[in-house]
Design an enzyme around this catalytic site. Structure first.
Site, PDB file in Angstrom:
ATOM      1  N   ASP A   1       0.857  -1.189   0.000  1.00 21.73           N
ATOM      2  CA  ASP A   1       0.000   0.000   0.000  1.00 21.73           C
ATOM      3  C   ASP A   1       0.901   1.250   0.000  1.00 21.73           C
ATOM      4  OD1 ASP A   1      -2.430   1.370   0.215  1.00 21.73           O
ATOM      5  OD2 ASP A   1      -2.442   1.295   2.418  1.00 21.73           O
ATOM      6  N   HIS A   2       0.640   2.178  -0.906  1.00 22.67           N
ATOM      7  CA  HIS A   2       1.392   3.446  -0.965  1.00 22.67           C
ATOM      8  C   HIS A   2       2.901   3.284  -1.064  1.00 22.67           C
ATOM      9  CE1 HIS A   2      -2.118   5.965  -0.393  1.00 22.67           C
ATOM     10  NE2 HIS A   2      -2.524   5.134   0.539  1.00 22.67           N
TER      11      HIS A   2
ATOM     12  N   ASP B   1       2.701   4.841  -5.491  1.00 23.91           N
ATOM     13  CA  ASP B   1       1.974   6.095  -5.302  1.00 23.91           C
ATOM     14  C   ASP B   1       2.896   7.265  -5.628  1.00 23.91           C
ATOM     15  OD1 ASP B   1       0.627   8.308  -4.530  1.00 23.91           O
ATOM     16  OD2 ASP B   1       0.304   7.700  -2.445  1.00 23.91           O
TER      17      ASP B   1
ATOM     18  N   GLU C   1      -1.557   5.891  -8.958  1.00 24.31           N
ATOM     19  CA  GLU C   1      -2.475   6.888  -8.398  1.00 24.31           C
ATOM     20  C   GLU C   1      -2.333   8.222  -9.122  1.00 24.31           C
ATOM     21  OE1 GLU C   1      -2.906   7.177  -4.149  1.00 24.31           O
ATOM     22  OE2 GLU C   1      -3.695   9.216  -4.233  1.00 24.31           O
TER      23      GLU C   1
ATOM     24  N   HIS D   1      -7.668   9.933   4.004  1.00 27.44           N
ATOM     25  CA  HIS D   1      -7.181   8.948   4.970  1.00 27.44           C
ATOM     26  C   HIS D   1      -7.466   9.379   6.415  1.00 27.44           C
ATOM     27  CE1 HIS D   1      -4.619   7.875   1.440  1.00 27.44           C
ATOM     28  NE2 HIS D   1      -4.993   6.680   1.834  1.00 27.44           N
TER      29      HIS D   1
ATOM     30  N   GLY E   1      -8.839   5.748   1.440  1.00 23.23           N
ATOM     31  CA  GLY E   1      -9.476   6.596   2.447  1.00 23.23           C
ATOM     32  C   GLY E   1     -10.958   6.342   2.560  1.00 23.23           C
TER      33      GLY E   1
HETATM   34  P1  13P Z   1      -8.843   4.789   5.738  1.00 15.01           P
HETATM   35  O1  13P Z   1      -7.951   5.622   6.600  1.00 15.01           O
HETATM   36  O2  13P Z   1     -10.074   5.538   5.355  1.00 15.01           O
HETATM   37  O3  13P Z   1      -9.158   3.472   6.349  1.00 15.01           O
HETATM   38  O4  13P Z   1      -8.061   4.520   4.358  1.00 15.01           O
HETATM   39  C1  13P Z   1      -7.137   3.467   4.263  1.00 15.01           C
HETATM   40  C2  13P Z   1      -6.353   3.502   2.994  1.00 15.01           C
HETATM   41  O5  13P Z   1      -6.670   4.162   2.028  1.00 15.01           O
HETATM   42  C3  13P Z   1      -5.156   2.650   2.945  1.00 15.01           C
HETATM   43  O6  13P Z   1      -4.443   2.848   1.766  1.00 15.01           O
HETATM   44  O1  G3H Z   2      -3.111   4.892   3.674  1.00 13.05           O
HETATM   45  C1  G3H Z   2      -2.440   4.589   4.648  1.00 13.05           C
HETATM   46  C2  G3H Z   2      -2.789   3.411   5.443  1.00 13.05           C
HETATM   47  O2  G3H Z   2      -3.868   3.679   6.305  1.00 13.05           O
HETATM   48  C3  G3H Z   2      -1.582   2.886   6.169  1.00 13.05           C
HETATM   49  O3  G3H Z   2      -1.243   3.653   7.265  1.00 13.05           O
HETATM   50  O4  G3H Z   2       1.197   4.210   7.049  1.00 13.05           O
HETATM   51  O5  G3H Z   2       0.050   4.183   9.273  1.00 13.05           O
HETATM   52  O6  G3H Z   2       0.521   2.060   8.061  1.00 13.05           O
HETATM   53  P1  G3H Z   2       0.232   3.515   7.939  1.00 13.05           P
HETATM   54 ZN    ZN Z   3      -4.493   4.835   1.011  1.00 17.96          ZN
END
Ligand code: 13P
Ligand code: G3H
Ligand code: ZN
Length: 326
Positions: free
Chosen positions: A96-97, A118, A148, A192, A229
């Site tokens: 993720d990201h 990202d 993204e 987020h 998010g």
């Molecule tokens: P939330 O903070 O809304 O749960 O979003 C999570 C997210 O987008 C992780 O990449």
């Molecule tokens: O989009 C971000 C996710 O909620 C992950 O959050 O970087 O705190 O693990 P984190």
């Molecule tokens: Zn995210």
């Protein structure tokens, strides 16, 4: 490199087929973030019990927290647990990201079946070039890639954005063509974290920009779109946290109705992290408040895991529509 593994050795799947089915079926695959065993088990059991495909996702910092060497074995453990339960749900392990080629490569080399690059905070051309570099490496290994375009308000991992910049539909075609990404995260008003909007009591949250989503769907028909998010910041959990000594003022998220609508469109992946954190925290606070002498982690983490299972089933069955699609 030591410990190099392909995701197929771990029993994981990439996102190609699950997105194709989600697009055709008018539902979205849940992407739940995790960084520890109870979260991972809660997500997996919730998805097994609701017969839903699942994307297990970890940010760069979550991967560091769990340990990059340990993490793929956690996913492998989840796959084996699903088998032992006699279930056959598809499981994707997703970065993720991801913000650099090196991080994406390291995840791919250690067994991830899908990665996000990202580059949304870079100018268009830089974002496209960086995403393309990751796609080239990933596709040689059958790993799928999420890009993204547009910036969400709030915190995108270590990059903080005060305001959101909606995705420009006119950039989407060129981006998809230049990068060959498999899916695209867009910005249409989600953000987020637990404080997505500033609203006064009794006020409605501003609706998502479905007009932008529709314009994007017209420009890249049938292409999988991702919503980040997307937690609802379930009021029940916010209330519980506040009732048991927490302090979460003005926490507000995306109403379920809007997520249902998104799930029926080209949105094939919906990211949920904050709601899982809230569910576990609410339950842990309750257990401690009601049993001040408790000190066995199984008592409070076990209850938190049970609450997460409930939440995951609810999301899959009542919001994303992914239940019974495994
Ligand atoms: P939330 O903070 O809304 O749960 O979003 C999570 C997210 O987008 C992780 O990449
Ligand atoms: O989009 C971000 C996710 O909620 C992950 O959050 O970087 O705190 O693990 P984190
Ligand atoms: Zn995210």
């Amino acid at each position: 490199m030591a410990n190099t593994k392909h995701y197929t050795e771990l029993g994981l799947t990439n996102t190609r087929d699950i997105f194709k089915k989600a697009m055709a079926g008018g539902y979205a695959i849940p992407a739940y973030n995790f960084n520890n065993m109870e979260q991972l088990q809660g997500i997996i059991i919730g998805c097994v019990e609701s017969k839903s495909p699942v994307i297990l996702q970890v940010s760069g910092s979550a991967r560091k927290y769990a340990d990059p060497t340990f993490l793929p074995y956690m996913a492998m453990g989840a796959v084996q647990m699903v088998k032992a339960l006699g279930a056959g749900i598809p499981i994707t392990l997703h970065l993720d990201h991801g913000n650099t080629f090196e991080l994406a490569k390291s995840c791919i080399d250690s067994g991830f079946s899908s990665v996000m690059l990202d580059g949304s905070h870079h100018p268009f051309e830089e974002n496209a070039a960086l995403t393309r570099q990751v796609v080239d490496y990933a596709h040689e290994r059958e790993v799928t890639v999420e890009g993204e375009l547009g910036v969400l308000a709030g915190v995108e991992d270590e990059v903080s954005h005060e305001v959101s910049h909606y995705t420009k539909p006119e950039e989407v075609e060129a981006f998809v063509e230049k990068t060959s990404v498999d899916s695209l995260a867009i910005s249409i008003g989600t953000s987020h974290g637990a404080h997505k909007f500033k609203v006064k009591p009794g006020e409605e949250v501003p609706p998502l920009r479905f007009d932008i989503l529709e314009e994007i769907e017209k420009r890249v028909p049938g292409f999988p779109i991702v919503l980040h998010g997307a937690s609802s910041i379930e009021p029940e959990y916010v209330k519980m946290i506040n009732a048991y000594g927490g302090k979460m003022d003005d926490a507000v998220g995306i109403p379920a109705e809007q997520l249902r609508r998104a799930a029926q469109s080209a949105v094939c992946k919906i990211n949920i992290d904050s709601d899982g954190r809230l569910a576990m925290t609410a339950m842990i606070r309750k257990v401690f408040a009601e049993n001040p002498a408790e000190f066995d982690p199984r008592k409070y983490l076990g209850s938190a895991r049970d609450e997460l299972i409930k939440m995951v089933k609810y999301k899959n069955e009542k919001v994303l529509g992914s239940a019974n699609k495994a």
